[in-house]
Design a protein around this motif. Structure first.
Motif, PDB file in Angstrom:
ATOM      1  N   GLU A 113       0.833  -1.203   0.000  1.00 49.36           N
ATOM      2  CA  GLU A 113       0.000   0.000   0.000  1.00 49.36           C
ATOM      3  C   GLU A 113       0.867   1.252   0.000  1.00 49.36           C
ATOM      4  O   GLU A 113       0.559   2.237  -0.692  1.00 49.36           O
ATOM      5  CB  GLU A 113      -0.941  -0.007   1.205  1.00 49.36           C
ATOM      6  N   PRO A 119      -4.718  -1.199  -2.358  1.00 41.66           N
ATOM      7  CA  PRO A 119      -5.553  -1.220  -1.149  1.00 41.66           C
ATOM      8  C   PRO A 119      -5.763  -2.626  -0.605  1.00 41.66           C
ATOM      9  O   PRO A 119      -5.939  -3.586  -1.358  1.00 41.66           O
ATOM     10  CB  PRO A 119      -6.878  -0.601  -1.616  1.00 41.66           C
ATOM     11  N   HIS A 120      -5.752  -2.754   0.720  1.00 39.93           N
ATOM     12  CA  HIS A 120      -5.883  -4.059   1.383  1.00 39.93           C
ATOM     13  C   HIS A 120      -7.149  -4.786   0.965  1.00 39.93           C
ATOM     14  O   HIS A 120      -7.154  -6.020   0.842  1.00 39.93           O
ATOM     15  CB  HIS A 120      -5.895  -3.880   2.905  1.00 39.93           C
TER      16      HIS A 120
END
Length: 222
Positions: A113, A119-120
């Protein structure tokens, strides 16, 4: 820091076209999940590089992001030229472990990230490969993940010069694995490369990144 300044200029001493590619059915998301849930007996082919310098070993993680498109692809970066370690090389997103990271996967997700803005919520970690010890004294855990498309990357311009994807099937085909040889301190040493040409751009994947991809090949073909 590196033993090799111009890896593409070093002679190719072999290409592993005699080895079979990973079967297409093993390169599907469901098959990859199953393989990491119930791994077969296997051994990594390349586990460590010869260290240089006196730096204390440090733990690190990289994310091997497998983007789920019509065909799985591997997301890679090209590092900027001014970085201290592995400048200009093709790498996975990743970096040094921090005390607040819960585990190796947390390090890989955080670094991905921070480096490229992945994005996770788009990332599903499915497993990891054995630790790989680099010439710069990093003990790297490769964390393998499936990545859902639809993300928008925001590369950190200080660390990342380029972000690109390579078909996983290309990297899991040993006919695309080159062996190079060089001498250092009177010893013969070898490394893998997996050159990738896309449009007008050539990417020379080598060193630790190529070694970890080779280990992924051994794991998936076992």
């Amino acid at each position: 820091m590196s033993l090799i300044l111009n890896p593409e200029e070093l002679p190719v001493v072999g290409v592993d076209a005699h080895l079979p590619p990973v079967a297409a059915e093993r390169l599907q998301p469901a098959a990859l999940r199953e393989r990491f849930l119930a791994p077969p007996p296997w051994e990594p082919e390349v586990a460590a590089e010869r260290r240089i310098g006196a730096r204390e070993p440090a733990h690190a993680s990289v994310l091997i992001p497998l983007v789920v498109r019509n065909e799985l692809s591997v997301l890679l970066t090209r590092r900027t030229e001014h970085l201290r370690d592995h400048a200009g090389q093709i790498s996975f997103p990743g970096g040094r472990a921090e005390p607040h990271d819960a585990d190796a996967a947390a390090t890989a997700l955080r670094e991905a990230e921070e480096e490229v803005g992945l994005p996770h919520e788009h990332v599903e970690v499915i497993g990891s490969l054995p630790i790989y010890k680099t010439v710069t004294a990093f003990m790297v855990t490769p964390v393998v993940a499936l990545v859902r498309p639809g993300f928008e990357l925001r590369p950190d311009p200080f660390e990342v010069a380029d972000v690109f994807e390579v078909p996983l099937s290309f990297l899991m085909q040993p006919a695309n694995h080159q062996r190079h040889v060089f001498e250092f301190a009177g010893e013969r040493r070898e490394f893998f490369s997996m050159p990738w040409q896309h449009a007008e751009q050539r990417y020379f994947i080598w060193g630790a990144t190529a070694a970890m991809l080779r280990n992924l090949y051994r794991f998936l073909s076992a």
